[in-house]
Write an enzyme that holds these catalytic residues in place. Structure first.
Site, mmCIF file in Angstrom:
data_model
loop_
_atom_site.group_PDB
_atom_site.id
_atom_site.type_symbol
_atom_site.label_atom_id
_atom_site.label_comp_id
_atom_site.label_asym_id
_atom_site.label_seq_id
_atom_site.Cartn_x
_atom_site.Cartn_y
_atom_site.Cartn_z
ATOM 1 N N LEU A 11 0.832 -1.195 0.000
ATOM 2 C CA LEU A 11 0.000 0.000 0.000
ATOM 3 C C LEU A 11 0.867 1.246 0.000
ATOM 4 O O LEU A 11 1.853 1.340 0.762
ATOM 5 C CB LEU A 11 -0.907 0.035 1.237
ATOM 6 N N ASP A 12 0.510 2.190 -0.831
ATOM 7 C CA ASP A 12 1.094 3.519 -0.759
ATOM 8 C C ASP A 12 0.661 4.144 0.561
ATOM 9 O O ASP A 12 -0.339 3.736 1.168
ATOM 10 C CB ASP A 12 0.607 4.345 -1.954
ATOM 11 N N LEU A 13 1.390 5.167 1.019
ATOM 12 C CA LEU A 13 1.039 5.821 2.292
ATOM 13 C C LEU A 13 0.171 7.054 2.058
ATOM 14 O O LEU A 13 -1.029 7.050 2.332
ATOM 15 C CB LEU A 13 2.307 6.196 3.058
ATOM 16 N N ASP A 14 0.771 8.123 1.524
ATOM 17 C CA ASP A 14 0.046 9.382 1.330
ATOM 18 C C ASP A 14 -1.040 9.225 0.278
ATOM 19 O O ASP A 14 -0.765 8.840 -0.857
ATOM 20 C CB ASP A 14 1.009 10.500 0.895
#
Length: 217
Positions: A11-14
């Site tokens: 998963l990407d964060l931002d």
């Protein structure tokens, strides 16, 4: 999409796990103030949410390397605080993580932020312990390209197969990085990327929410 599901969920964060817009915009302004540059619009700053910042500054404003170094230093100094403190979880994140654990999935953060700031933001939100790995640009090397971060993740798990993995993100950089590494990718529409941007890079699926993502996995 693989019908039998995935073992590793990146998963990407931002824009995917946390809404960090306020802290990032504040840090962008600090970086530009450090080089006494004010000829920018809020629309330009918003476009920086997602891609590696150094490349965005060079492309948008034509800064030379010395100016880029100074702007990035100002950005990093402010981000060290704002990047951790100014984050909120998107709706459904906690429920999604709990579900994934119940299904025996491996959860991995793959971000263009540094791992220290990413871990700090996740800890502040109370979900750091939900992840098997947090991979940032500093550990992966390079300028923060998502493909390099994904490659670092793959190296971390001996015997991992790309077919077992899926990348979830809100910008084209997440989708294209996954494609470059031969991995499936799901785009989410609640983050910073527009539908037009995400459709243009042909993700395996386009979802309105993490609840919709869960149905695919």
């Amino acid at each position: 999409m693989r019908k039998q599901g995935y073992t590793y969920i990146l998963l990407d964060l931002d824009g995917t796990i946390t809404d960090s817009k306020e802290g990032l915009l504040e840090s962008y302004r600090a970086g530009l103030a450090a080089v006494h540059f004010s000829d920018y619009t809020e629309e330009q700053l918003l476009s920086f949410l997602g891609p590696p910042l150094r490349q965005s500054l060079k492309y948008s404003f034509g800064f030379d390397e010395t100016t880029l170094d100074a702007a990035m230093q100002g950005f990093r100094e402010r981000l060290a605080v704002a990047g951790i403190e100014k984050n909120t979880l998107y709706p459904g994140v906690r429920e999604f993580l709990q579900w994934a654990h119940g299904q025996g999935k491996k959860l991995i953060v793959a971000t263009s932020k540094t791992s220290r700031i990413a871990r700090g933001a996740l800890e502040r939100c109370g979900i750091l312990g939900d992840f098997d790995m947090v991979a940032g640009k500093d550990e992966a090397g390079g300028a923060g390209e998502k493909a390099a971060v994904i490659a670092y993740v793959l190296e971390h798990f001996p015997g991992i197969q790309k077919e077992e993995c899926v990348m979830i993100g809100d910008r084209k950089y997440d989708i294209l990085g996954a494609r470059e590494m031969g991995m499936d990718a799901i785009a989410v529409l609640y983050g910073y990327g527009s539908r037009e941007e995400l459709e243009s890079c042909c993700p395996d699926a386009l979802c309105e929410s993490l609840q919709d993502v869960k149905k695919l996995l």
